[in-house]
Design an enzyme around this catalytic site. Structure first.
Site, mmCIF file in Angstrom:
data_model
loop_
_atom_site.group_PDB
_atom_site.id
_atom_site.type_symbol
_atom_site.label_atom_id
_atom_site.label_comp_id
_atom_site.label_asym_id
_atom_site.label_seq_id
_atom_site.Cartn_x
_atom_site.Cartn_y
_atom_site.Cartn_z
ATOM 1 N N GLN A 1 -1.891 -51.415 -57.513
ATOM 2 C CA GLN A 1 -2.818 -50.516 -56.823
ATOM 3 C C GLN A 1 -2.784 -49.152 -57.500
ATOM 4 O OE1 GLN A 1 -2.269 -50.949 -52.283
ATOM 5 N NE2 GLN A 1 -0.447 -51.884 -53.150
ATOM 6 N N ASN A 2 -1.862 -48.975 -58.443
ATOM 7 C CA ASN A 2 -1.668 -47.650 -59.036
ATOM 8 C C ASN A 2 -2.722 -47.345 -60.084
ATOM 9 O OD1 ASN A 2 0.537 -47.671 -57.438
ATOM 10 N ND2 ASN A 2 2.035 -47.972 -59.076
ATOM 11 N N HIS B 1 -7.314 -50.575 -58.220
ATOM 12 C CA HIS B 1 -7.930 -49.322 -57.772
ATOM 13 C C HIS B 1 -8.361 -48.430 -58.933
ATOM 14 C CE1 HIS B 1 -5.769 -49.782 -53.602
ATOM 15 N NE2 HIS B 1 -6.817 -50.567 -53.730
ATOM 16 N N CYS C 1 -19.927 -42.026 -64.997
ATOM 17 C CA CYS C 1 -21.065 -41.179 -64.642
ATOM 18 C C CYS C 1 -21.495 -41.514 -63.222
ATOM 19 C CB CYS C 1 -22.201 -41.449 -65.636
ATOM 20 S SG CYS C 1 -23.750 -40.679 -65.148
ATOM 21 N N THR D 1 4.937 -50.574 -51.956
ATOM 22 C CA THR D 1 3.656 -50.286 -51.299
ATOM 23 C C THR D 1 3.837 -50.264 -49.793
ATOM 24 O OG1 THR D 1 1.363 -51.010 -50.936
ATOM 25 C CG2 THR D 1 2.970 -52.742 -51.440
ATOM 26 N N SER D 2 3.110 -49.349 -49.124
ATOM 27 C CA SER D 2 3.182 -49.271 -47.674
ATOM 28 C C SER D 2 2.388 -50.417 -47.038
ATOM 29 C CB SER D 2 2.635 -47.929 -47.193
ATOM 30 O OG SER D 2 1.315 -47.741 -47.658
ATOM 31 N N ALA E 1 12.875 -49.151 -56.332
ATOM 32 C CA ALA E 1 12.458 -50.183 -57.280
ATOM 33 C C ALA E 1 13.247 -50.159 -58.594
ATOM 34 C CB ALA E 1 10.973 -50.029 -57.569
HETATM 35 C C1 BJW Z 1 9.388 -46.851 -52.870
HETATM 36 C C2 BJW Z 1 10.093 -45.910 -53.562
HETATM 37 C C3 BJW Z 1 10.878 -46.384 -54.589
HETATM 38 C C4 BJW Z 1 9.022 -44.862 -52.104
HETATM 39 N N1 BJW Z 1 10.901 -47.693 -54.847
HETATM 40 N N2 BJW Z 1 9.431 -48.142 -53.137
HETATM 41 C C5 BJW Z 1 -11.060 -48.583 -40.907
HETATM 42 C C6 BJW Z 1 -11.919 -47.523 -41.214
HETATM 43 C C7 BJW Z 1 -12.394 -47.341 -42.527
HETATM 44 C C8 BJW Z 1 -12.017 -48.197 -43.538
HETATM 45 C C9 BJW Z 1 -11.162 -49.235 -43.215
HETATM 46 C C10 BJW Z 1 -10.703 -49.416 -41.924
HETATM 47 N N3 BJW Z 1 -9.905 -50.512 -41.925
HETATM 48 C C11 BJW Z 1 -9.841 -50.982 -43.182
HETATM 49 C C12 BJW Z 1 -10.602 -50.215 -43.964
HETATM 50 C C13 BJW Z 1 -10.798 -50.412 -45.398
HETATM 51 C C14 BJW Z 1 -9.959 -49.442 -46.216
HETATM 52 C C15 BJW Z 1 -8.528 -49.408 -45.719
HETATM 53 O O1 BJW Z 1 -7.744 -50.287 -45.991
HETATM 54 N N4 BJW Z 1 -8.137 -48.379 -44.985
HETATM 55 C C16 BJW Z 1 -6.820 -48.304 -44.348
HETATM 56 C C17 BJW Z 1 -6.125 -47.008 -44.716
HETATM 57 C C18 BJW Z 1 -7.021 -48.445 -42.865
HETATM 58 N N5 BJW Z 1 -10.024 -49.962 -47.563
HETATM 59 C C19 BJW Z 1 -11.027 -49.668 -48.379
HETATM 60 O O2 BJW Z 1 -11.900 -48.894 -48.051
HETATM 61 C C20 BJW Z 1 -11.063 -50.387 -49.708
HETATM 62 N N6 BJW Z 1 -12.344 -50.905 -49.924
HETATM 63 C C21 BJW Z 1 -12.864 -51.861 -49.131
HETATM 64 O O3 BJW Z 1 -12.223 -52.355 -48.232
HETATM 65 O O4 BJW Z 1 -14.161 -52.215 -49.441
HETATM 66 C C22 BJW Z 1 -14.864 -53.012 -48.478
HETATM 67 C C23 BJW Z 1 -15.365 -52.090 -47.405
HETATM 68 C C24 BJW Z 1 -16.468 -51.310 -47.651
HETATM 69 C C25 BJW Z 1 -16.945 -50.450 -46.650
HETATM 70 C C26 BJW Z 1 -16.287 -50.340 -45.429
HETATM 71 C C27 BJW Z 1 -15.155 -51.115 -45.191
HETATM 72 C C28 BJW Z 1 -14.700 -51.990 -46.197
HETATM 73 C C29 BJW Z 1 -10.793 -49.421 -50.842
HETATM 74 C C30 BJW Z 1 -9.425 -48.871 -50.815
HETATM 75 C C31 BJW Z 1 -9.236 -47.854 -51.933
HETATM 76 C C32 BJW Z 1 -7.887 -47.179 -51.893
HETATM 77 N N7 BJW Z 1 -7.880 -46.093 -52.800
HETATM 78 C C33 BJW Z 1 -6.685 -45.305 -52.981
HETATM 79 C C34 BJW Z 1 -7.017 -44.117 -53.904
HETATM 80 C C35 BJW Z 1 -7.179 -44.601 -55.349
HETATM 81 C C36 BJW Z 1 -7.544 -43.498 -56.260
HETATM 82 C C37 BJW Z 1 -6.469 -42.446 -56.337
HETATM 83 O O5 BJW Z 1 -5.319 -42.708 -56.670
HETATM 84 O O6 BJW Z 1 -6.804 -41.308 -56.081
HETATM 85 O O7 BJW Z 1 -5.652 -46.114 -53.518
HETATM 86 S S1 BJW Z 1 -5.976 -44.716 -51.463
HETATM 87 C C38 BJW Z 1 -4.294 -44.888 -51.956
HETATM 88 O O8 BJW Z 1 -3.649 -45.905 -51.148
HETATM 89 C C39 BJW Z 1 -4.351 -45.463 -53.377
HETATM 90 C C40 BJW Z 1 -3.248 -46.481 -53.337
HETATM 91 O O9 BJW Z 1 -3.433 -47.437 -54.374
HETATM 92 C C41 BJW Z 1 -3.363 -47.048 -51.967
HETATM 93 C C42 BJW Z 1 -2.106 -47.752 -51.484
HETATM 94 O O10 BJW Z 1 -1.050 -46.872 -51.375
HETATM 95 P P1 BJW Z 1 0.417 -47.358 -51.770
HETATM 96 O O11 BJW Z 1 0.475 -47.667 -53.199
HETATM 97 O O12 BJW Z 1 0.866 -48.406 -50.839
HETATM 98 O O13 BJW Z 1 1.237 -45.987 -51.592
HETATM 99 P P2 BJW Z 1 1.899 -45.352 -50.258
HETATM 100 O O14 BJW Z 1 2.168 -43.920 -50.565
HETATM 101 O O15 BJW Z 1 1.112 -45.647 -49.069
HETATM 102 O O16 BJW Z 1 3.270 -46.127 -50.096
HETATM 103 C C43 BJW Z 1 4.348 -45.973 -51.017
HETATM 104 C C44 BJW Z 1 5.453 -46.927 -50.614
HETATM 105 O O17 BJW Z 1 6.469 -46.842 -51.591
HETATM 106 C C45 BJW Z 1 6.106 -46.588 -49.263
HETATM 107 O O18 BJW Z 1 6.203 -47.775 -48.492
HETATM 108 C C46 BJW Z 1 7.512 -46.102 -49.650
HETATM 109 O O19 BJW Z 1 8.507 -46.499 -48.712
HETATM 110 C C47 BJW Z 1 7.719 -46.812 -50.946
HETATM 111 N N8 BJW Z 1 8.634 -46.154 -51.865
HETATM 112 N N9 BJW Z 1 9.802 -44.643 -52.983
HETATM 113 C C48 BJW Z 1 10.150 -48.530 -54.057
HETATM 114 N N10 BJW Z 1 11.640 -45.514 -55.311
HETATM 115 ZN ZN ZN Z 2 -24.649 -40.192 -67.205
#
Ligand code: BJW
Ligand code: ZN
Length: 240
Positions: A84-85, A102, A110, A172-173, A215
């Protein structure tokens, strides 16, 4: 073997995670900035956030967890790393069969759709940057909330989750969909699922094994144990 990684895998490289106390930027949450709505309203603010993050990630090097995943890939015929990174550290470490769900923070596209996926690593971006072809606003080539994930990446990720025998879920959370359902698909298909995370998540209850460590510590050790176990079994088999 399939592996799903999140921000935690890069934490020990110095890349901030999204959620939790370190996940905040000037009192904004990722959920408020990583959206098409936020970008439409204030592209400069969103670009400033990305620029700040690019500045942080730029000097970061892959850590022992990234390197271990490269080594694992060389030992399995069938190995898919789903991340997801957007930081690019898996590729920098040498992972090849990599699915970036992601997108990638070093790429741009663009907003008018005339050009996509160009790479720009410069740390002197003019904010907000523009498309070199048509002059429209450029955006980071990443997936924001409410946007669909790249179709091919999504297909590859679900295929890998559906047929793997073992899945590692690292740092990942597991709250962001659809990535968060990949481990559930693997479980449903009978895979052995291991979570590596120092903190509990909603997955912890349902997986087969939990490793509660960072990790960069957990993965090298888990892999050494796995290899040792394999050698032991091979030795027993030889002896009949
Ligand atoms: C360690 C550690 C160590 C610490 N070792 N571990 C209700 C309303 C609106 C939308 C939704 C809804 N319900 C569901 C949705 C859909 C939405 C969603 O899931 N939302 C939830 C938040 C509720 N998803 C989407 O919108 C996705 N698209 C989609 O579903 O399309 C269809 C659709 C269309 C229209 C409407 C609805 C659906 C797209 C999701 C895109 C996510 N984008 C991001 C940003 C990317 C760009 C950027 O980087 O700027 O992606 S958000 C952010 O979260 C990023 C990450 O990839 C993603 C996941 O986060 P991750 O990696 O899990 O990080 P953390 O910080 O959360 O967790 C870190 C973990 O590491 C923790 O657990 C720590 O404990 C641990 N940790 N140190 C190992 N040393
Ligand atoms: Zn252009």
């Amino acid at each position: 073997m399939a592996v799903l990684t999140g921000a935690g895998v890069s934490a020990e490289s110095g890349v901030p995670t999204f959620r939790g106390e370190d996940g905040l930027w000037r009192n904004y949450r990722a959920e408020d900035l990583a959206t098409p709505y936020a970008f439409r309203r204030d592209p400069e603010l969103v670009w400033e956030w990305y620029n700040w993050r690019r500045g942080l990630i730029g000097p970061c090097k892959p850590n022992a967890a990234h390197h271990t995943l490269v080594e694992m890939e060389s030992r399995f015929e069938d190995f898919t790393l789903i991340t997801q990174n957007v930081d690019g550290l898996h590729r920098l470490a040498g992972s090849r069969n990599l699915v970036e769900l992601h997108g990638n923070i070093w790429r741009m596209r663009c907003t008018q759709g005339c050009r996509s996926g160009w790479e720009d690593r410069s740390d002197t971006l003019e904010i907000p940057p523009h498309c070199p072809d048509c002059g429209a606003l450029a955006r980071p080539d990443v997936v924001w909330f409410g946007e669909s994930l790249p179709a091919r990446a999504l297909e590859e990720a679900f295929a890998a989750a559906g047929h793997c025998q073992v899945m590692l879920v690292v740092g990942t959370s597991a709250v962001v969909q659809p990535a968060a359902s990949l481990p559930l698909v693997a479980l449903q298909r009978g895979a052995y699922v291991v979570e590596v995370n120092p903190h509990p998540t909603q997955l912890s209850e349902v997986v087969d094994e939990v490793v509660r460590e960072p990790a960069a510590v957990a993965l090298p050790r888990w892999w050494q144990d796995w290899l040792a176990e394999g050698n032991r079994q091979a030795g027993l088999a030889k002896r009949g």
